[in-house]
Design a protein around this motif. Structure first.
Motif, PDB file in Angstrom:
ATOM      1  N   GLN A 124      65.706  -0.165 -20.934  1.00 31.55           N
ATOM      2  CA  GLN A 124      65.946   0.210 -19.546  1.00 31.55           C
ATOM      3  C   GLN A 124      64.858   1.156 -19.048  1.00 31.55           C
ATOM      4  O   GLN A 124      64.390   1.043 -17.908  1.00 31.55           O
ATOM      5  N   TYR A 128      62.467   0.439 -16.041  1.00 33.01           N
ATOM      6  CA  TYR A 128      62.378   1.401 -14.946  1.00 33.01           C
ATOM      7  C   TYR A 128      60.934   1.841 -14.729  1.00 33.01           C
ATOM      8  O   TYR A 128      60.450   1.909 -13.602  1.00 33.01           O
ATOM      9  N   ARG A 131      58.963  -0.971 -13.159  1.00 29.11           N
ATOM     10  CA  ARG A 131      59.327  -1.122 -11.743  1.00 29.11           C
ATOM     11  C   ARG A 131      58.757   0.041 -10.921  1.00 29.11           C
ATOM     12  O   ARG A 131      58.267  -0.152  -9.808  1.00 29.11           O
TER      13      ARG A 131
END
Length: 158
Positions: A124, A128, A131
Protein backbone atom coordinates in the motif's frame (compact mmCIF):
# COMPACT_ATOMS: atom_id res chain seq x y z
CA UNK A 1 7.25 -79.46 99.55
CA UNK A 2 10.08 -77.15 100.76
CA UNK A 3 10.69 -76.43 104.40
CA UNK A 4 9.42 -73.22 105.93
CA UNK A 5 11.03 -71.38 108.84
CA UNK A 6 8.04 -72.48 110.96
CA UNK A 7 8.76 -76.15 110.10
CA UNK A 8 12.32 -75.70 111.29
CA UNK A 9 11.18 -73.90 114.44
CA UNK A 10 8.62 -76.58 115.37
CA UNK A 11 10.88 -79.50 114.62
CA UNK A 12 11.47 -81.63 117.71
CA UNK A 13 14.07 -84.30 118.01
CA UNK A 14 13.87 -87.40 120.18
CA UNK A 15 16.01 -87.40 123.24
CA UNK A 16 18.56 -90.01 123.32
CA UNK A 17 21.06 -91.10 125.81
CA UNK A 18 24.15 -89.09 125.31
CA UNK A 19 22.64 -87.02 122.55
CA UNK A 20 23.59 -83.57 121.41
CA UNK A 21 23.50 -80.55 123.71
CA UNK A 22 19.95 -79.29 123.45
CA UNK A 23 20.86 -75.58 123.83
CA UNK A 24 23.47 -75.77 121.06
CA UNK A 25 20.99 -77.49 118.73
CA UNK A 26 18.35 -74.85 119.51
CA UNK A 27 20.84 -72.02 118.92
CA UNK A 28 21.90 -73.59 115.66
CA UNK A 29 18.27 -74.07 114.58
CA UNK A 30 17.54 -70.42 115.46
CA UNK A 31 20.45 -69.35 113.27
CA UNK A 32 19.26 -71.64 110.47
CA UNK A 33 15.74 -70.14 110.79
CA UNK A 34 17.12 -66.58 110.53
CA UNK A 35 19.32 -67.44 107.56
CA UNK A 36 16.52 -69.39 105.91
CA UNK A 37 14.05 -66.50 106.40
CA UNK A 38 16.64 -64.07 104.94
CA UNK A 39 17.13 -66.36 101.95
CA UNK A 40 13.38 -66.61 101.41
CA UNK A 41 13.03 -62.78 101.60
CA UNK A 42 15.97 -62.32 99.22
CA UNK A 43 14.52 -64.93 96.89
CA UNK A 44 11.13 -63.13 96.87
CA UNK A 45 12.85 -59.80 96.24
CA UNK A 46 14.80 -61.32 93.39
CA UNK A 47 11.62 -62.87 91.98
CA UNK A 48 9.91 -59.47 92.19
CA UNK A 49 12.88 -57.85 90.46
CA UNK A 50 12.84 -60.54 87.77
CA UNK A 51 9.10 -60.01 87.28
CA UNK A 52 9.62 -56.22 87.08
CA UNK A 53 12.45 -56.65 84.60
CA UNK A 54 10.35 -59.07 82.54
CA UNK A 55 7.44 -56.63 82.53
CA UNK A 56 9.75 -53.82 81.43
CA UNK A 57 11.30 -56.09 78.82
CA UNK A 58 7.84 -56.96 77.56
CA UNK A 59 6.95 -53.24 77.50
CA UNK A 60 10.13 -52.40 75.58
CA UNK A 61 9.56 -55.30 73.18
CA UNK A 62 6.06 -53.95 72.53
CA UNK A 63 7.49 -50.46 72.03
CA UNK A 64 10.13 -51.87 69.67
CA UNK A 65 7.46 -53.66 67.66
CA UNK A 66 5.31 -50.52 67.55
CA UNK A 67 8.28 -48.38 66.52
CA UNK A 68 9.22 -50.91 63.87
CA UNK A 69 5.70 -50.89 62.46
CA UNK A 70 5.61 -47.10 62.64
CA UNK A 71 8.92 -46.90 60.81
CA UNK A 72 7.66 -49.24 58.10
CA UNK A 73 4.47 -47.18 57.73
CA UNK A 74 6.54 -43.97 57.60
CA UNK A 75 8.81 -45.45 54.93
CA UNK A 76 5.82 -46.60 52.89
CA UNK A 77 4.20 -43.19 53.27
CA UNK A 78 7.42 -41.45 52.24
CA UNK A 79 7.66 -43.66 49.14
CA UNK A 80 4.02 -42.97 48.32
CA UNK A 81 4.52 -39.21 48.77
CA UNK A 82 7.63 -39.37 46.61
CA UNK A 83 5.81 -41.28 43.87
CA UNK A 84 2.86 -38.88 44.01
CA UNK A 85 5.21 -35.89 43.82
CA UNK A 86 6.96 -37.45 40.84
CA UNK A 87 3.63 -38.07 39.10
CA UNK A 88 2.47 -34.53 39.86
CA UNK A 89 5.77 -33.12 38.57
CA UNK A 90 5.32 -35.09 35.35
CA UNK A 91 1.78 -33.77 34.99
CA UNK A 92 2.98 -30.22 35.59
CA UNK A 93 5.74 -30.72 33.00
CA UNK A 94 3.28 -32.08 30.43
CA UNK A 95 0.90 -29.20 31.08
CA UNK A 96 3.76 -26.70 30.80
CA UNK A 97 4.89 -28.30 27.52
CA UNK A 98 1.32 -28.12 26.18
CA UNK A 99 1.08 -24.48 27.20
CA UNK A 100 4.48 -23.76 25.66
CA UNK A 101 3.44 -25.45 22.40
CA UNK A 102 0.17 -23.52 22.38
CA UNK A 103 1.97 -20.22 23.03
CA UNK A 104 4.52 -21.00 20.31
CA UNK A 105 1.78 -21.90 17.83
CA UNK A 106 -0.20 -18.78 18.68
CA UNK A 107 2.98 -16.71 18.30
CA UNK A 108 3.74 -18.28 14.94
CA UNK A 109 0.21 -17.59 13.72
CA UNK A 110 0.40 -14.03 15.04
CA UNK A 111 3.83 -13.42 13.52
CA UNK A 112 2.57 -14.81 10.19
CA UNK A 113 -0.41 -12.48 10.35
CA UNK A 114 1.85 -9.54 11.22
CA UNK A 115 4.19 -10.46 8.34
CA UNK A 116 1.23 -10.51 5.95
CA UNK A 117 -0.03 -7.20 7.29
CA UNK A 118 3.48 -5.74 6.97
CA UNK A 119 3.72 -6.91 3.36
CA UNK A 120 0.27 -5.49 2.66
CA UNK A 121 1.28 -2.17 4.25
CA UNK A 122 4.49 -2.12 2.20
CA UNK A 123 2.47 -2.71 -0.96
CA UNK A 124 0.00 0.00 0.00
CA UNK A 125 2.87 2.39 0.82
CA UNK A 126 4.48 1.59 -2.52
CA UNK A 127 1.18 2.17 -4.34
CA UNK A 128 0.60 5.40 -2.40
CA UNK A 129 4.14 6.57 -3.13
CA UNK A 130 3.75 5.77 -6.83
CA UNK A 131 0.39 7.56 -7.01
CA UNK A 132 1.75 10.53 -5.05
CA UNK A 133 4.80 10.72 -7.33
CA UNK A 134 2.54 10.57 -10.36
CA UNK A 135 0.37 13.31 -8.89
CA UNK A 136 3.40 15.47 -8.09
CA UNK A 137 4.85 14.83 -11.55
CA UNK A 138 1.52 15.65 -13.16
CA UNK A 139 1.32 18.83 -11.13
CA UNK A 140 4.92 19.72 -12.12
CA UNK A 141 4.10 19.09 -15.72
CA UNK A 142 1.04 21.20 -15.38
CA UNK A 143 3.06 23.98 -13.83
CA UNK A 144 5.69 23.72 -16.50
CA UNK A 145 3.24 23.96 -19.38
CA UNK A 146 2.97 27.13 -21.42
CA UNK A 147 -0.53 27.74 -20.30
CA UNK A 148 0.73 28.97 -16.98
CA UNK A 149 2.92 31.53 -18.64
CA UNK A 150 -0.03 33.02 -20.46
CA UNK A 151 -2.08 32.90 -17.36
CA UNK A 152 0.56 34.88 -15.51
CA UNK A 153 0.64 37.59 -18.14
CA UNK A 154 -3.09 38.03 -18.25
CA UNK A 155 -3.40 38.52 -14.54
CA UNK A 156 -0.46 40.91 -14.42
CA UNK A 157 1.61 39.06 -12.05
CA UNK A 158 4.82 39.58 -13.90
Amino acid sequence: MPLTPLDIHNKEFKRGWRGYDEDQVNEFLDQVIKDYEAMIRENKELQNQVQTVQERLSHFATMEETLSKTLIVAQETAEEVKMNAKKEAQLVMREAEKNADRIINESLVKSGRIALETEELKKQASVYRTRFRMLVEAQLELIQTEGWDTLETRTGLE
